[in-house]
Scaffold this motif. Structure first.
Motif, mmCIF file in Angstrom:
data_model
loop_
_atom_site.group_PDB
_atom_site.id
_atom_site.type_symbol
_atom_site.label_atom_id
_atom_site.label_comp_id
_atom_site.label_asym_id
_atom_site.label_seq_id
_atom_site.Cartn_x
_atom_site.Cartn_y
_atom_site.Cartn_z
ATOM 1 N N GLY A 27 1.093 -0.883 0.142
ATOM 2 C CA GLY A 27 -0.129 0.229 0.150
ATOM 3 C C GLY A 27 0.649 1.344 0.149
ATOM 4 O O GLY A 27 0.473 2.563 0.319
ATOM 5 N N SER A 28 1.807 1.383 -0.651
ATOM 6 C CA SER A 28 2.855 2.642 -0.376
ATOM 7 C C SER A 28 1.914 3.633 -1.470
ATOM 8 O O SER A 28 0.942 3.274 -2.644
ATOM 9 N N ALA A 29 2.494 5.393 -0.766
ATOM 10 C CA ALA A 29 2.313 6.000 -1.282
ATOM 11 C C ALA A 29 2.840 6.250 -2.536
ATOM 12 O O ALA A 29 3.793 5.346 -3.321
ATOM 13 N N PRO A 30 1.731 7.286 -3.858
ATOM 14 C CA PRO A 30 2.736 6.801 -5.005
ATOM 15 C C PRO A 30 4.160 8.064 -5.097
ATOM 16 O O PRO A 30 4.623 7.823 -5.915
ATOM 17 N N ASP A 31 4.468 8.848 -4.187
ATOM 18 C CA ASP A 31 5.312 8.990 -3.961
ATOM 19 C C ASP A 31 6.468 8.782 -3.051
ATOM 20 O O ASP A 31 5.776 8.868 -2.269
ATOM 21 N N PRO A 32 7.824 8.877 -3.350
ATOM 22 C CA PRO A 32 8.717 8.995 -2.498
ATOM 23 C C PRO A 32 8.198 10.052 -1.614
ATOM 24 O O PRO A 32 8.185 11.479 -1.448
ATOM 25 N N GLU A 33 8.972 9.999 0.105
ATOM 26 C CA GLU A 33 9.101 11.207 1.185
ATOM 27 C C GLU A 33 10.780 11.104 1.910
ATOM 28 O O GLU A 33 11.497 10.616 1.334
ATOM 29 N N ALA A 34 11.259 12.917 1.686
ATOM 30 C CA ALA A 34 12.334 12.409 2.807
ATOM 31 C C ALA A 34 12.502 11.578 3.726
ATOM 32 O O ALA A 34 11.382 11.084 5.092
ATOM 33 N N VAL A 35 13.487 11.081 3.871
ATOM 34 C CA VAL A 35 14.271 10.112 5.534
ATOM 35 C C VAL A 35 13.869 10.879 6.385
ATOM 36 O O VAL A 35 14.699 11.891 6.474
ATOM 37 N N THR A 36 13.299 10.523 7.739
ATOM 38 C CA THR A 36 13.326 11.070 8.489
ATOM 39 C C THR A 36 12.603 9.928 9.786
ATOM 40 O O THR A 36 12.547 8.783 9.157
ATOM 41 N N ALA A 37 13.214 10.083 11.030
ATOM 42 C CA ALA A 37 12.993 8.976 12.011
ATOM 43 C C ALA A 37 13.462 8.003 12.200
ATOM 44 O O ALA A 37 14.379 7.544 11.270
ATOM 45 N N ASP A 38 11.957 6.884 12.114
ATOM 46 C CA ASP A 38 12.630 5.829 11.554
ATOM 47 C C ASP A 38 13.076 5.401 10.826
ATOM 48 O O ASP A 38 13.851 4.012 10.010
ATOM 49 N N HIS A 39 13.297 5.974 9.532
ATOM 50 C CA HIS A 39 13.395 5.468 8.178
ATOM 51 C C HIS A 39 15.314 6.423 7.564
ATOM 52 O O HIS A 39 14.824 6.191 6.370
ATOM 53 N N ASP A 40 15.421 6.759 8.388
ATOM 54 C CA ASP A 40 16.756 7.483 8.434
ATOM 55 C C ASP A 40 17.536 7.068 8.671
ATOM 56 O O ASP A 40 18.072 6.768 10.053
ATOM 57 N N ALA A 112 1.751 2.211 -14.149
ATOM 58 C CA ALA A 112 0.071 1.863 -15.079
ATOM 59 C C ALA A 112 -0.409 2.990 -14.448
ATOM 60 O O ALA A 112 -1.174 4.389 -15.403
ATOM 61 N N ASN A 113 0.190 3.768 -13.572
ATOM 62 C CA ASN A 113 -0.980 5.450 -13.074
ATOM 63 C C ASN A 113 0.557 6.140 -13.598
ATOM 64 O O ASN A 113 0.338 7.549 -12.940
ATOM 65 N N GLY A 114 1.805 5.697 -13.408
ATOM 66 C CA GLY A 114 2.486 7.067 -14.233
ATOM 67 C C GLY A 114 3.577 8.037 -12.997
ATOM 68 O O GLY A 114 4.371 8.854 -12.707
ATOM 69 N N GLU A 115 3.195 6.502 -12.201
ATOM 70 C CA GLU A 115 4.190 7.126 -10.900
ATOM 71 C C GLU A 115 5.313 7.066 -10.878
ATOM 72 O O GLU A 115 6.233 6.018 -12.111
ATOM 73 N N PRO A 116 6.410 7.799 -9.882
ATOM 74 C CA PRO A 116 7.473 8.057 -9.981
ATOM 75 C C PRO A 116 8.522 5.662 -9.368
ATOM 76 O O PRO A 116 7.718 5.079 -9.001
ATOM 77 N N ASP A 117 9.393 5.428 -10.338
ATOM 78 C CA ASP A 117 9.934 4.183 -9.648
ATOM 79 C C ASP A 117 9.040 3.378 -10.466
ATOM 80 O O ASP A 117 9.250 2.501 -9.810
ATOM 81 N N PRO A 118 9.096 2.820 -11.762
ATOM 82 C CA PRO A 118 7.597 1.837 -11.587
ATOM 83 C C PRO A 118 8.322 1.084 -12.658
ATOM 84 O O PRO A 118 9.714 1.328 -12.304
ATOM 85 N N LEU A 119 7.854 -0.160 -12.626
ATOM 86 C CA LEU A 119 8.901 -1.310 -13.641
ATOM 87 C C LEU A 119 9.650 -0.657 -14.802
ATOM 88 O O LEU A 119 8.807 0.262 -15.134
ATOM 89 N N ALA A 120 9.919 -1.081 -15.293
ATOM 90 C CA ALA A 120 10.439 -0.308 -17.108
ATOM 91 C C ALA A 120 10.386 -1.688 -17.667
ATOM 92 O O ALA A 120 9.752 -3.156 -17.679
ATOM 93 N N LEU A 121 9.343 -1.378 -18.497
ATOM 94 C CA LEU A 121 9.020 -1.498 -20.198
ATOM 95 C C LEU A 121 10.437 -2.277 -20.532
ATOM 96 O O LEU A 121 11.371 -1.167 -21.403
ATOM 97 N N ILE A 122 10.785 -3.480 -21.497
ATOM 98 C CA ILE A 122 11.556 -3.494 -22.183
ATOM 99 C C ILE A 122 11.182 -3.854 -23.309
ATOM 100 O O ILE A 122 10.499 -4.481 -23.407
ATOM 101 N N ALA A 123 11.420 -3.029 -24.574
ATOM 102 C CA ALA A 123 11.961 -4.292 -25.830
ATOM 103 C C ALA A 123 12.292 -4.979 -25.689
ATOM 104 O O ALA A 123 13.622 -5.718 -25.542
ATOM 105 N N PRO A 124 11.548 -6.357 -27.223
ATOM 106 C CA PRO A 124 12.714 -7.128 -27.582
ATOM 107 C C PRO A 124 14.482 -6.260 -28.027
ATOM 108 O O PRO A 124 14.499 -5.625 -28.714
#
Length: 143
Positions: A27-40, A112-124
């Motif tokens: 259930g991640s947010a669409p955009d990353p946040e600055a690292v703070t507190a327990d995630h720093d 699918a939603n145009g969010e940051p850090d998606p899976l890459a589409l790989i052409a042949p």
């Protein structure tokens, strides 16, 4: 996307040189946040139990782990066009997962939603690469 999911025995101090994080893998947010507190984790420390997230905007390609009680240090050198690092520290396990990868959590939704850090589409005939080098050494007396 590519992700390699090694587990490491606790207690271990972890350093991830990253400026941003997706604070949850489920259930991640669409955009990353600055690292703070327990995630720093820019300064090595033992991560909190039940920490779960994916770090992005790495300022260096090396993740560091230190088992001070055992006198051992490890480095994970990551090579990717845009490396990310997922971490999980389930309280019920005596280990943590540190997963270098090429995409953010829920990469298909991101694509699918145009969010940051998606899976890459790989052409042949194109490739997607994730290189890792895992090294272990005797930890310095100050680690």
């Amino acid at each position: 996307g590519i992700g390699l999911h090694p587990w490491f025995r606790r207690p271990v101090a972890l350093r991830i040189p990253a400026e941003a994080v997706y604070r949850a893998n489920a259930g991640s947010a669409p955009d990353p946040e600055a690292v703070t507190a327990d995630h720093d984790l820019r300064v090595a420390r033992v991560p909190d139990a039940n920490l779960d997230g994916t770090w992005t905007a790495l300022t260096a390609p090396r993740i560091e782990l230190t088992w001070s009680g055992a006198g051992i240090a490890a480095g994970i050198d990551v090579e990717a066009a845009r490396p990310l690092v997922a971490v999980a520290t389930p309280e019920h396990l005596d280990a943590i997962a540190v997963e270098p990868q090429t995409h953010g959590p829920d990469g298909l939704r991101r694509l699918a939603n145009g969010e940051p850090d998606p899976l890459a589409l790989i052409a042949p005939n194109e490739t997607l690469r994730l290189g890792l080098r895992l090294t272990f050494e005797q930890a310095s007396a100050t680690a």
